[in-house]
Write an enzyme that holds these catalytic residues in place. Structure first.
Site, PDB file in Angstrom:
ATOM      1  N   TYR A 153     -50.223  -4.219 -29.630  1.00  0.00           N
ATOM      2  CA  TYR A 153     -50.944  -5.137 -28.895  1.00  0.00           C
ATOM      3  C   TYR A 153     -50.284  -5.585 -27.565  1.00  0.00           C
ATOM      4  O   TYR A 153     -50.991  -5.475 -26.501  1.00  0.00           O
ATOM      5  CB  TYR A 153     -51.274  -6.341 -29.862  1.00  0.00           C
ATOM      6  CG  TYR A 153     -52.123  -7.213 -28.962  1.00  0.00           C
ATOM      7  CD1 TYR A 153     -53.730  -6.931 -29.056  1.00  0.00           C
ATOM      8  CD2 TYR A 153     -52.102  -8.669 -28.440  1.00  0.00           C
ATOM      9  CE1 TYR A 153     -54.617  -8.051 -28.657  1.00  0.00           C
ATOM     10  CE2 TYR A 153     -52.625  -9.607 -27.840  1.00  0.00           C
ATOM     11  CZ  TYR A 153     -54.162  -9.160 -27.937  1.00  0.00           C
ATOM     12  OH  TYR A 153     -54.960 -10.036 -27.522  1.00  0.00           O
ATOM     13  N   LYS A 157     -51.692  -4.537 -23.736  1.00  0.00           N
ATOM     14  CA  LYS A 157     -52.141  -5.433 -22.920  1.00  0.00           C
ATOM     15  C   LYS A 157     -51.167  -5.632 -21.674  1.00  0.00           C
ATOM     16  O   LYS A 157     -51.655  -5.672 -20.511  1.00  0.00           O
ATOM     17  CB  LYS A 157     -51.852  -6.909 -23.726  1.00  0.00           C
ATOM     18  CG  LYS A 157     -52.736  -7.182 -24.649  1.00  0.00           C
ATOM     19  CD  LYS A 157     -54.577  -6.911 -24.208  1.00  0.00           C
ATOM     20  CE  LYS A 157     -55.355  -7.405 -25.129  1.00  0.00           C
ATOM     21  NZ  LYS A 157     -56.994  -7.008 -24.680  1.00  0.00           N
TER      22      LYS A 157
HETATM   23  P1  NAI Z   1     -63.602 -10.954 -31.267  1.00  0.00           P
HETATM   24  O1  NAI Z   1     -63.194 -10.115 -32.245  1.00  0.00           O
HETATM   25  O2  NAI Z   1     -64.283 -12.173 -31.215  1.00  0.00           O
HETATM   26  O3  NAI Z   1     -64.714  -9.789 -30.083  1.00  0.00           O
HETATM   27  C1  NAI Z   1     -64.430  -8.638 -29.873  1.00  0.00           C
HETATM   28  C2  NAI Z   1     -65.513  -7.712 -29.659  1.00  0.00           C
HETATM   29  O4  NAI Z   1     -65.124  -6.600 -29.428  1.00  0.00           O
HETATM   30  C3  NAI Z   1     -66.174  -7.601 -30.998  1.00  0.00           C
HETATM   31  O5  NAI Z   1     -67.526  -7.967 -30.843  1.00  0.00           O
HETATM   32  C4  NAI Z   1     -66.150  -6.365 -31.417  1.00  0.00           C
HETATM   33  O6  NAI Z   1     -67.311  -5.715 -32.386  1.00  0.00           O
HETATM   34  C5  NAI Z   1     -66.033  -5.471 -30.227  1.00  0.00           C
HETATM   35  N1  NAI Z   1     -65.130  -4.321 -30.093  1.00  0.00           N
HETATM   36  C6  NAI Z   1     -64.024  -3.844 -31.197  1.00  0.00           C
HETATM   37  N2  NAI Z   1     -63.806  -2.795 -30.994  1.00  0.00           N
HETATM   38  C7  NAI Z   1     -64.617  -2.201 -30.162  1.00  0.00           C
HETATM   39  C8  NAI Z   1     -64.770  -0.942 -29.528  1.00  0.00           C
HETATM   40  N3  NAI Z   1     -64.045  -0.014 -30.062  1.00  0.00           N
HETATM   41  N4  NAI Z   1     -65.606  -0.667 -28.657  1.00  0.00           N
HETATM   42  C9  NAI Z   1     -66.675  -1.441 -28.410  1.00  0.00           C
HETATM   43  N5  NAI Z   1     -66.327  -2.950 -28.676  1.00  0.00           N
HETATM   44  C10 NAI Z   1     -65.451  -3.175 -29.663  1.00  0.00           C
HETATM   45  O7  NAI Z   1     -62.554 -11.119 -30.061  1.00  0.00           O
HETATM   46  P2  NAI Z   1     -61.838 -12.245 -29.082  1.00  0.00           P
HETATM   47  O8  NAI Z   1     -61.021 -12.868 -29.389  1.00  0.00           O
HETATM   48  O9  NAI Z   1     -63.269 -12.480 -28.119  1.00  0.00           O
HETATM   49  O10 NAI Z   1     -61.562 -11.066 -27.703  1.00  0.00           O
HETATM   50  C11 NAI Z   1     -61.872 -10.751 -26.902  1.00  0.00           C
HETATM   51  C12 NAI Z   1     -60.706 -10.167 -25.902  1.00  0.00           C
HETATM   52  O11 NAI Z   1     -59.897 -11.260 -25.547  1.00  0.00           O
HETATM   53  C13 NAI Z   1     -59.793  -8.929 -26.424  1.00  0.00           C
HETATM   54  O12 NAI Z   1     -59.791  -7.889 -25.529  1.00  0.00           O
HETATM   55  C14 NAI Z   1     -58.640  -9.938 -27.031  1.00  0.00           C
HETATM   56  O13 NAI Z   1     -57.682  -8.833 -26.907  1.00  0.00           O
HETATM   57  C15 NAI Z   1     -58.421 -10.833 -25.878  1.00  0.00           C
HETATM   58  N6  NAI Z   1     -57.586 -12.072 -26.168  1.00  0.00           N
HETATM   59  C16 NAI Z   1     -58.100 -12.726 -27.209  1.00  0.00           C
HETATM   60  C17 NAI Z   1     -57.434 -13.837 -27.708  1.00  0.00           C
HETATM   61  C18 NAI Z   1     -57.743 -14.563 -28.828  1.00  0.00           C
HETATM   62  O14 NAI Z   1     -56.859 -15.582 -29.137  1.00  0.00           O
HETATM   63  N7  NAI Z   1     -59.016 -14.662 -29.337  1.00  0.00           N
HETATM   64  C19 NAI Z   1     -55.978 -14.166 -26.855  1.00  0.00           C
HETATM   65  C20 NAI Z   1     -55.767 -13.202 -25.690  1.00  0.00           C
HETATM   66  C21 NAI Z   1     -56.519 -12.348 -25.406  1.00  0.00           C
END
Ligand code: NAI
Length: 243
Positions: A153, A157
């Site tokens: 990860y 990132k």
């Molecule tokens: P989440 O799990 O709620 O949403 C991620 C979405 O991406 C899901 O709807 C999933 O179906 C979709 N997804 C996964 N693999 C996929 C693929 N191969 N193709 C298309 N869609 C795909 O996650 P969240 O927390 O909203 O994270 C969103 C972004 O923010 C990510 O890039 C994550 O790394 C980043 N992020 C999240 C943090 C957190 O604490 N939640 C902290 C820092 C960054």
């Protein structure tokens, strides 16, 4: 606020969490939005909640052809693409580097690093076709600092932050701005998966961030209000990376 009146956007990973909040905010501010997610049911739920300016689209960002089809679908639906938020991501398992599973390394790099590259690679020609645009890549605070037991990860990132800078330099004169954001630990499904119950206290603000707080930063960078900003990396992390 109507920063995105007459603009067309796509958001990957918009079926949940930060992507969902971002898509809703862009739509509230006037954009037509392609809700792109590997989980089509989730994308459909979000698109229906937003209403008629939103279209659900199934995409697996690990597949470069699927990313091209996603951009084509946005252009078909809206006639153009002005804003792209490359947000889809997975966190992967927690393990020290020497024990990190090889298949998990491949999975995390495929979604979090390759997926952003394939998305940008498809989005940029479409934006050039309409005179420019704005791309926001969702990295993480782990795009600038390390985290034990998260080597894939953190690598992905950091890579997103670097790709953002390169693409920004390449297209700065052609009207495409490319920026990245670094959320701290956010109240979103990904965090629950990690089971990081004590994560709030890793932040000087002693709380988790909210999806809408990250969406505000993304929406600003995506809008013309940030017209002099490209190649940047801004955090929304409650002070996490200042420590
Ligand atoms: P989440 O799990 O709620 O949403 C991620 C979405 O991406 C899901 O709807 C999933 O179906 C979709 N997804 C996964 N693999 C996929 C693929 N191969 N193709 C298309 N869609 C795909 O996650 P969240 O927390 O909203 O994270 C969103 C972004 O923010 C990510 O890039 C994550 O790394 C980043 N992020 C999240 C943090 C957190 O604490 N939640 C902290 C820092 C960054």
């Amino acid at each position: 606020m109507s920063d995105f009146a007459d603009k067309a956007a796509l958001v990957t990973g918009a079926g949940s969490g930060i992507g969902e909040a971002c898509a809703s905010m862009l739509a509230d501010r006037g954009a037509s939005v392609l809700i792109a997610d590997v989980n089509f049911d989730a994308a459909t739920r979000v698109a229906e909640a937003i209403g008629k300016r939103a279209v659900a689209h199934e995409v697996d960002v690990r597949d470069p052809k699927a990313c091209e089809a996603m951009v084509a679908a946005a252009v078909d639906a809206f006639g153009r693409i002005d804003v792209a938020v490359n947000n889809a991501g997975i966190s992967g398992p927690r393990a020290v580097t020497a024990e990190y599973p090889l298949d998990a390394w491949e999975d995390v790099i495929a979604v979090d690093l390759n997926g952003v590259f394939y998305s940008m690679r498809a989005e940029i020609p479409a934006m050039l076709g309409n005179g420019g645009g704005s791309i926001v890549n969702v990295a993480s605070v782990m795009g600038s600092v390390g985290l034990p037991r998260s080597v894939a990860y953190v690598a992905a990132k950091h890579g997103v932050v670097g790709m953002t800078k390169s693409a920004a330099l390449e297209y700065a004169r052609q009207g495409i701005r490319v920026n990245s954001v670094g959320p701290g630990f956010i109240q979103a499904p990904m965090l629950k998966q990690e089971g990081a119950a004590g994560a709030a206290y890793l932040h000087p603000m002693c709380r988790l961030g909210r999806c809408d707080e990250v969406a505000e930063l993304i929406a600003f960078l995506a809008s013309d209000r940030a017209s002099n900003t490209t190649g940047s990396y801004f955090v929304s992390d409650g002070g996490y990376s200042a420590q």
